[in-house]
Every structure is written in C-alpha cells, then in structure tokens.
Scaffold this motif. Structure first.
Motif, PDB file in Angstrom:
ATOM      1  N   UNK A 403       0.866  -1.181   0.000  1.00  0.00           N
ATOM      2  CA  UNK A 403       0.000   0.000   0.000  1.00  0.00           C
ATOM      3  C   UNK A 403       0.905   1.234   0.000  1.00  0.00           C
ATOM      4  N   UNK A 404       0.620   2.166  -0.872  1.00  0.00           N
ATOM      5  CA  UNK A 404       1.394   3.408  -0.942  1.00  0.00           C
ATOM      6  C   UNK A 404       0.447   4.588  -0.817  1.00  0.00           C
ATOM      7  N   UNK A 418       5.294   4.313   2.111  1.00  0.00           N
ATOM      8  CA  UNK A 418       5.281   2.953   1.567  1.00  0.00           C
ATOM      9  C   UNK A 418       5.095   1.967   2.720  1.00  0.00           C
ATOM     10  N   UNK A 419       4.031   1.165   2.654  1.00  0.00           N
ATOM     11  CA  UNK A 419       3.733   0.243   3.749  1.00  0.00           C
ATOM     12  C   UNK A 419       3.013  -0.987   3.185  1.00  0.00           C
ATOM     13  N   UNK A 438      -3.577  10.438  -1.723  1.00  0.00           N
ATOM     14  CA  UNK A 438      -4.184   9.377  -2.513  1.00  0.00           C
ATOM     15  C   UNK A 438      -3.514   8.061  -2.133  1.00  0.00           C
ATOM     16  N   UNK A 439      -4.319   7.014  -1.964  1.00  0.00           N
ATOM     17  CA  UNK A 439      -3.814   5.728  -1.519  1.00  0.00           C
ATOM     18  C   UNK A 439      -3.889   4.714  -2.654  1.00  0.00           C
ATOM     19  N   UNK A 440      -2.775   4.038  -2.896  1.00  0.00           N
ATOM     20  CA  UNK A 440      -2.748   2.965  -3.893  1.00  0.00           C
ATOM     21  C   UNK A 440      -2.723   1.620  -3.187  1.00  0.00           C
ATOM     22  N   UNK A 441      -3.718   0.806  -3.459  1.00  0.00           N
ATOM     23  CA  UNK A 441      -3.730  -0.577  -2.994  1.00  0.00           C
ATOM     24  C   UNK A 441      -3.102  -1.433  -4.081  1.00  0.00           C
ATOM     25  N   UNK A 465       7.933   2.975   5.371  1.00  0.00           N
ATOM     26  CA  UNK A 465       8.942   3.987   5.056  1.00  0.00           C
ATOM     27  C   UNK A 465       8.290   5.216   4.467  1.00  0.00           C
ATOM     28  N   UNK A 466       8.734   6.385   4.942  1.00  0.00           N
ATOM     29  CA  UNK A 466       8.198   7.646   4.456  1.00  0.00           C
ATOM     30  C   UNK A 466       9.254   8.330   3.608  1.00  0.00           C
TER      31      UNK A 466
END
Length: 468
Positions: A403-404, A418-419, A438-441, A465-466
């Motif tokens: 997930x980002x 980034x997780x 905005x979240x990317x799955x 991580x950021x």
C-alpha cells in the motif's frame, strides 16, 4: 518577491544620471524613450552624450555631481563605474529624496531597471532581481518577436475610444469587444478610418443577443502549475469569476486574471463545507449576470467532482458550459512512485474509489478488491484507512499487499508513505500526513521494490517507510 514591479510617472519630472561612460550610456539609451527631463553630470562625458545634449535631448553639466544637483529628482542613477564615487553621489541623491539606483550594485539600490519591451504605450517590464540578466534579455527578445510592431499604435487608437465603452456592460461583452478589436479586426492606421471601424465593431457587439455569461468546468490538475493544461490556462486568463475548491494550489490560483473575483467553495470530508446547492447557485448566479465563470476543481472534474450536478444546474437555466479536463491525482501520484496504473501480467484494470461519500465511509466490492493482483486508487482515503484495512483483511486480502499513500502529489512538499495492508494503520497515523493524499492498494514505489529484491524477506522485518 523582493522588488515590487510598478510603473512610475516621469513625464515632466527630473531624472539625474551621474557618469559619462558605458554604464551611463546604457541607462540613457533607455531613459531617452521617456518624457522626463534628463540631467547628466559627468566630467568626461562620452561623445554620444555630448551629441544628445547638443540636440536638446538632455541637459549636460560637464563636472562631477555636487550637493543640491539632485533636488526635485524623481530618479537618480549612479553610473560612474567607480565604487567610491558612486557611493558619494548616491548619498547626495538620498539626502535630496530621490530614488537611487547604483549600477551593478543591487544591494544598495532602492530600485532596479528591468529589461523592457517597448510598444508604447504598451510596455512590458521583465525583472529577475539581478539574478539572471541573460534570462531577462532572452525573454525580452522572444516577446519582441511575438508582439506586432503596430501594437502601440493600436493601443493608442483604442485608448481614445474607451469613453464609448459605457454603452457595453462591464464583463464578458466588454472584454469580447476588445479581444475582437485587437486580434480579429484589421484596423487602419488612419484615425478617421479607425474610428469608423471601432464604431461598426461596437454596434455589432451591442446588437448581440447573448446576455448570459458562460461556465467552464476546469480541472486544475494535482497542484503543480506546470501540469495545468493550456486550455485551462486560457480559461483562467479570461475568467471574470473563479470558484475554486479547497485543494487547488495557490500557484495555480495566481494564474487567474488579476481582475477576476476569486471565490472559495471548499469541501472537506467530515468537516466544514460549502454545500453543493450553494456552489450551484454561485456558478449560475454569476453566469446569469453575464460573467465568464471558471469552476476550478483540483485534479480532473470528471473524477469525484460532482460534475453532473453542476452541469444540470447550468442546463436548467440554459447557460452554456464546457468541460476542460485536467490531470487526475492518480496519474500524477503513480508517476511519482515510478509505476504505471496497469501492467501486463499484474493487472489489466484499475479501480478509482472514493474513501467516503455523502453517507460516510464508502462501501465497495471488498471480496473482489481482496483478490491478488488487484490495484485500486483510493481518493479521499486518509480518514477511512482503518475502515478499508479492516474490510479487506476480513475478506481475505493478503496482509503483505503493498500500500502506498502519496500526500500532495506533484507538489514541492510531496511525501510518500510505503507500507503494507497489515501495517497501514498505525503507519498512516504515525506519518502525520496533513495534506490531500491518494492511496494505492497493490502498488509500491519502484525504489521500494528494488530494495526488496536485494534483501531476503526472511531475514528482515518490513518497516513502513516515508519518502520526502
């Protein structure tokens, strides 16, 4: 902005120059275009300065500047090409109340002289605050090539006609008249013929039945002004009223016409908002009164932009409208992590989802989203992150699904988290992202994927991580 650009009235006023060499000549060639009274003080003036004085174009005093020589001067130029002498004469001019420019000394100058494109009375000043004079000259050259030589003449003819403009209502109709005059009409340089042309053009615009304004529904893109489309930029140039949402960046708002009325119509999920009915009323109300309205939306107006409601409001009152698309946040955000929205062998489709709707957290097909290889772009998903996380895990999604989260996509303060799905919360809360995100799955930054290939996942635990 350390230097505020203004145009100073110098007609009939004194401008004093101290110096008679190349630096003084460079300034005088420009100052001679004005209607000021020029006074030059120089013990050894160049022959060109002597010639100008002989022709009566300036007054030359063949000695160094002395106390009292700058009384009543509007502007003063220290151009002796000698640091000590320039400091001396600048102090005298300061004491007499003149605005002082010391050639090639930005720090001690009260004003600077920009590069100028002269189409009198149309004048374009280009300044770089001394940082890049070569750039200013290059811009000047480009503008001079693009602007017609007779532009100043057209402006003088038009200026004399402005008292007739009261016949046209202020706003779209008046501006359309001048656009027609400057860009669509062949105007004679003969004053009588030009007057006739303008009268005919005015009558044409007075007889126009179009009393209503129009509405442009414009996508402002994700925030970077360089990602604004040319069509959107042109709409902002012409707008009488700009009704903008909360996420439109200040850099883009700065591109609107200075005369435009700027109206904030911000919406915030689960927070204070201007209702859609109020926004519709603002759009149509200004258009009915003859304004060219730009409804400026972050990203693309066709993606979660309530576009249809605003179109229906315009159509109900027979107001002309058009859509100007913009770059949606998903496109800008995915580019920032070096990925594509679709990829052969990974996903043949992409879902655009909203984190919440009018009823609260939005519901989706969780079972389908939980399948391996699914990719989704979740708009307005920060506050609903725990809800999404729980629903997906409940329906069998792999906890290690990447997930980002991209905050302020495309802007200078962009940040990337980034997780994984299992770590999305508390990682998102701990990151303290405050901007639009905005979240990317199903997508990870390319840099993170490369790092993962170099590390044995059995030897190291994954940590969110950021990236900034």
């Amino acid at each position: 902005m350390k230097h505020f650009p203004i145009f100073i009235a110098v007609e009939g006023r004194r401008i004093v120059v101290s110096g008679g060499g190349e630096a003084a000549l460079a300034k005088l060639r420009l100052l001679l275009k004005t209607e000021a009274h020029l006074n030059v003080f120089a013990a050894e003036p160049a022959q060109e300065i002597r010639d100008w004085a002989h022709k009566g174009r300036l007054t030359l005093t063949p000695r160094a500047l002395e106390p009292g020589d700058t009384l009543c001067a509007k502007l003063f130029y220290a151009a002796n090409e000698d640091e000590a002498e320039d400091a001396r004469v600048a102090a005298l001019a300061h004491a007499d109340g003149a605005l002082v420019n010391i050639v090639d000394n930005l720090n001690d100058s009260a004003f600077i002289t920009p590069a100028i494109v002269d189409r009198d009375p149309v004048t374009i000043a280009i300044g770089t605050e001394g940082a890049a004079p070569v750039l200013a000259r290059t811009i000047k050259k480009d503008l001079e090539e693009k602007l017609p030589a007779n532009l100043g003449l057209l402006a003088r003819i038009g200026k004399a006609f402005r008292n007739r403009m009261e016949a046209l209502p202020f706003g779209v109709k008046r501006r359309d008249f001048w656009l027609d005059y400057y860009f669509n009409t062949d105007v004679s340089t003969n004053a009588t013929e030009a007057q006739h042309t303008l009268e005919t053009l005015l009558e044409k615009h007075l007889q126009s039945d179009d009393k209503k304004g129009r509405v442009d529904l414009v996508g402002a893109g994700p925030g970077d002004p360089e990602l604004l489309t040319l069509k959107a930029r042109n709409a902002l140039d012409k707008a009488d009223v700009v009704i903008y949402d909360r996420l439109v960046s200040q850099e883009i708002l700065e591109l609107a016409r200075r005369e435009a009325t700027m109206i904030s119509a911000g919406k915030e999920g689960f927070g204070p908002s201007v209702s859609q009915d109020e926004i519709n009323a603002m759009i149509t109300g200004h258009a009915i009164n003859g304004a060219h309205v730009v409804r400026l939306k972050s990203g693309d107006p066709t993606v979660f932009g309530r576009l249809d409601e605003e179109i229906e409001a315009c159509e109900a009152l027979n107001i002309d409208w058009r859509i100007i698309p913009g770059i949606t946040a998903a496109s800008a955000a995915v580019a920032s992590i070096g990925q594509s929205l679709t990829k052969r062998g990974r996903n043949s489709g992409i879902r655009f989802l909203t984190g919440h709707d009018t009823k609260g957290f939005a519901d989706h097909d969780w079972r389908a989203l939980a399948q391996k290889g699914e990719v989704a772009a979740i708009y307005m998903g920060k506050k609903s992150a725990r809800f999404f996380q729980g629903r997906l895990l409940m329906h069998g999604a792999d906890p290690a699904t990447p997930v980002t989260v991209i905050e302020n996509a495309s802007r200078t303060d962009q940040r990337i988290l980034s997780t994984t799905l299992s770590e999305l919360e508390p990682a998102l809360s701990n990151a303290n992202l405050t901007g639009p995100a905005l979240t990317f799955l199903g997508l990870a930054p390319r840099a993170a994927l490369q790092a993962a290939e170099d590390i044995n996942p059995q030897e190291v635990a994954y940590e969110p991580r950021l990236y900034t």
